[in-house]
Write a protein that holds these residues in place. Structure first.
Motif, PDB file in Angstrom:
ATOM      1  N   UNK A   1       5.904   0.304 -11.629  1.00  0.00           N
ATOM      2  CA  UNK A   1       5.602   1.385 -12.560  1.00  0.00           C
ATOM      3  C   UNK A   1       6.916   1.868 -13.175  1.00  0.00           C
ATOM      4  N   UNK A   2       6.829   2.815 -14.066  1.00  0.00           N
ATOM      5  CA  UNK A   2       8.047   3.404 -14.644  1.00  0.00           C
ATOM      6  C   UNK A   2       8.915   3.994 -13.534  1.00  0.00           C
ATOM      7  N   UNK A   3       8.276   4.671 -12.588  1.00  0.00           N
ATOM      8  CA  UNK A   3       9.019   5.251 -11.462  1.00  0.00           C
ATOM      9  C   UNK A   3       9.648   4.156 -10.597  1.00  0.00           C
ATOM     10  N   UNK A   4       8.907   3.074 -10.394  1.00  0.00           N
ATOM     11  CA  UNK A   4       9.424   1.949  -9.612  1.00  0.00           C
ATOM     12  C   UNK A   4      10.629   1.301 -10.263  1.00  0.00           C
ATOM     13  N   UNK A   5      10.576   1.165 -11.586  1.00  0.00           N
ATOM     14  CA  UNK A   5      11.735   0.600 -12.308  1.00  0.00           C
ATOM     15  C   UNK A   5      12.932   1.539 -12.218  1.00  0.00           C
ATOM     16  N   UNK A   6      12.683   2.846 -12.252  1.00  0.00           N
ATOM     17  CA  UNK A   6      13.787   3.815 -12.135  1.00  0.00           C
ATOM     18  C   UNK A   6      14.455   3.700 -10.770  1.00  0.00           C
ATOM     19  N   UNK A   7      13.656   3.565  -9.722  1.00  0.00           N
ATOM     20  CA  UNK A   7      14.218   3.414  -8.370  1.00  0.00           C
ATOM     21  C   UNK A   7      15.003   2.110  -8.274  1.00  0.00           C
ATOM     22  N   UNK A   8      14.440   1.033  -8.809  1.00  0.00           N
ATOM     23  CA  UNK A   8      15.134  -0.265  -8.810  1.00  0.00           C
ATOM     24  C   UNK A   8      16.482  -0.155  -9.516  1.00  0.00           C
ATOM     25  N   UNK A   9      16.502   0.482 -10.681  1.00  0.00           N
ATOM     26  CA  UNK A   9      17.751   0.634 -11.431  1.00  0.00           C
ATOM     27  C   UNK A   9      18.765   1.477 -10.668  1.00  0.00           C
ATOM     28  N   UNK A  10      18.297   2.545 -10.018  1.00  0.00           N
ATOM     29  CA  UNK A  10      19.202   3.399  -9.237  1.00  0.00           C
ATOM     30  C   UNK A  10      19.815   2.622  -8.076  1.00  0.00           C
ATOM     31  N   UNK A  11      19.015   1.815  -7.410  1.00  0.00           N
ATOM     32  CA  UNK A  11      19.522   1.009  -6.291  1.00  0.00           C
ATOM     33  C   UNK A  11      20.541  -0.010  -6.788  1.00  0.00           C
ATOM     34  N   UNK A  12      20.264  -0.639  -7.932  1.00  0.00           N
ATOM     35  CA  UNK A  12      21.217  -1.606  -8.484  1.00  0.00           C
ATOM     36  C   UNK A  12      22.541  -0.933  -8.838  1.00  0.00           C
ATOM     37  N   UNK A  13      22.492   0.280  -9.376  1.00  0.00           N
ATOM     38  CA  UNK A  13      23.719   1.011  -9.701  1.00  0.00           C
ATOM     39  C   UNK A  13      24.497   1.321  -8.425  1.00  0.00           C
TER      40      UNK A  13
ATOM     41  N   UNK B   1       0.837  -1.208   0.000  1.00  0.00           N
ATOM     42  CA  UNK B   1       0.000   0.000   0.000  1.00  0.00           C
ATOM     43  C   UNK B   1       0.870   1.256   0.000  1.00  0.00           C
ATOM     44  N   UNK B   2       1.953   1.227   0.778  1.00  0.00           N
ATOM     45  CA  UNK B   2       2.877   2.365   0.811  1.00  0.00           C
ATOM     46  C   UNK B   2       3.521   2.577  -0.565  1.00  0.00           C
ATOM     47  N   UNK B   3       3.976   1.487  -1.188  1.00  0.00           N
ATOM     48  CA  UNK B   3       4.600   1.585  -2.509  1.00  0.00           C
ATOM     49  C   UNK B   3       3.605   2.054  -3.564  1.00  0.00           C
ATOM     50  N   UNK B   4       2.351   1.616  -3.431  1.00  0.00           N
ATOM     51  CA  UNK B   4       1.306   2.066  -4.356  1.00  0.00           C
ATOM     52  C   UNK B   4       1.031   3.555  -4.173  1.00  0.00           C
ATOM     53  N   UNK B   5       0.984   4.033  -2.933  1.00  0.00           N
ATOM     54  CA  UNK B   5       0.762   5.456  -2.659  1.00  0.00           C
ATOM     55  C   UNK B   5       1.893   6.318  -3.229  1.00  0.00           C
ATOM     56  N   UNK B   6       3.100   5.764  -3.239  1.00  0.00           N
ATOM     57  CA  UNK B   6       4.257   6.470  -3.791  1.00  0.00           C
ATOM     58  C   UNK B   6       4.354   6.331  -5.310  1.00  0.00           C
ATOM     59  N   UNK B   7       3.407   5.579  -5.881  1.00  0.00           N
ATOM     60  CA  UNK B   7       3.347   5.331  -7.325  1.00  0.00           C
ATOM     61  C   UNK B   7       4.554   4.549  -7.844  1.00  0.00           C
ATOM     62  N   UNK B   8       5.077   3.672  -6.977  1.00  0.00           N
ATOM     63  CA  UNK B   8       6.197   2.815  -7.371  1.00  0.00           C
ATOM     64  C   UNK B   8       5.717   1.453  -7.856  1.00  0.00           C
ATOM     65  N   UNK B   9       4.511   1.051  -7.417  1.00  0.00           N
ATOM     66  CA  UNK B   9       3.893  -0.171  -7.902  1.00  0.00           C
ATOM     67  C   UNK B   9       2.461   0.120  -8.327  1.00  0.00           C
ATOM     68  N   UNK B  10       1.973  -0.729  -9.222  1.00  0.00           N
ATOM     69  CA  UNK B  10       0.596  -0.620  -9.710  1.00  0.00           C
ATOM     70  C   UNK B  10      -0.154  -1.871  -9.277  1.00  0.00           C
ATOM     71  N   UNK B  11      -1.343  -1.692  -8.749  1.00  0.00           N
ATOM     72  CA  UNK B  11      -2.182  -2.808  -8.276  1.00  0.00           C
ATOM     73  C   UNK B  11      -3.269  -3.076  -9.299  1.00  0.00           C
ATOM     74  N   UNK B  12      -3.416  -4.346  -9.683  1.00  0.00           N
ATOM     75  CA  UNK B  12      -4.464  -4.746 -10.619  1.00  0.00           C
ATOM     76  C   UNK B  12      -5.251  -5.891  -9.997  1.00  0.00           C
ATOM     77  N   UNK B  13      -6.587  -5.827 -10.106  1.00  0.00           N
ATOM     78  CA  UNK B  13      -7.451  -6.838  -9.518  1.00  0.00           C
ATOM     79  C   UNK B  13      -8.245  -7.525 -10.618  1.00  0.00           C
TER      80      UNK B  13
END
Length: 68
Positions: free
Chosen positions: A38-50, A14-26
């Motif tokens: 989300x695109x933003x979530x992938x950007x954060x993931x890539x930054x952490x990996x770097x 829920x926190x990650x969804x509120x930050x728009x880092x993940x998208x929830x589909x039902x």
């Protein structure tokens, strides 16, 4: 997922969804919930990996102490 309670996982998602880092589909039939980055979530993931790669390059002697 192991190592985390259902309540803790739900709270974090829920926190990650509120930050728009993940998208929830039902899906209704049968009821299933999916989460994706989300695109933003992938950007954060890539930054952490770097950052992890840089840390490992700087201190390769203690590489096992880091996440990757």
């Amino acid at each position: 997922m192991s190592g985390i309670t259902q309540k803790a996982l739900s709270t974090r998602l829920k926190e990650l969804e509120a930050l728009k880092l993940v998208k929830r589909e039902v899906e209704q039939e049968p009821l299933r919930v999916y989460y994706s980055l989300t695109t933003e979530g992938r950007a954060v993931k890539n930054a952490i990996q770097i950052l992890i790669s840089v840390i490992n390059l700087i201190d390769s002697e203690h590489k096992d102490a880091f996440l990757c």
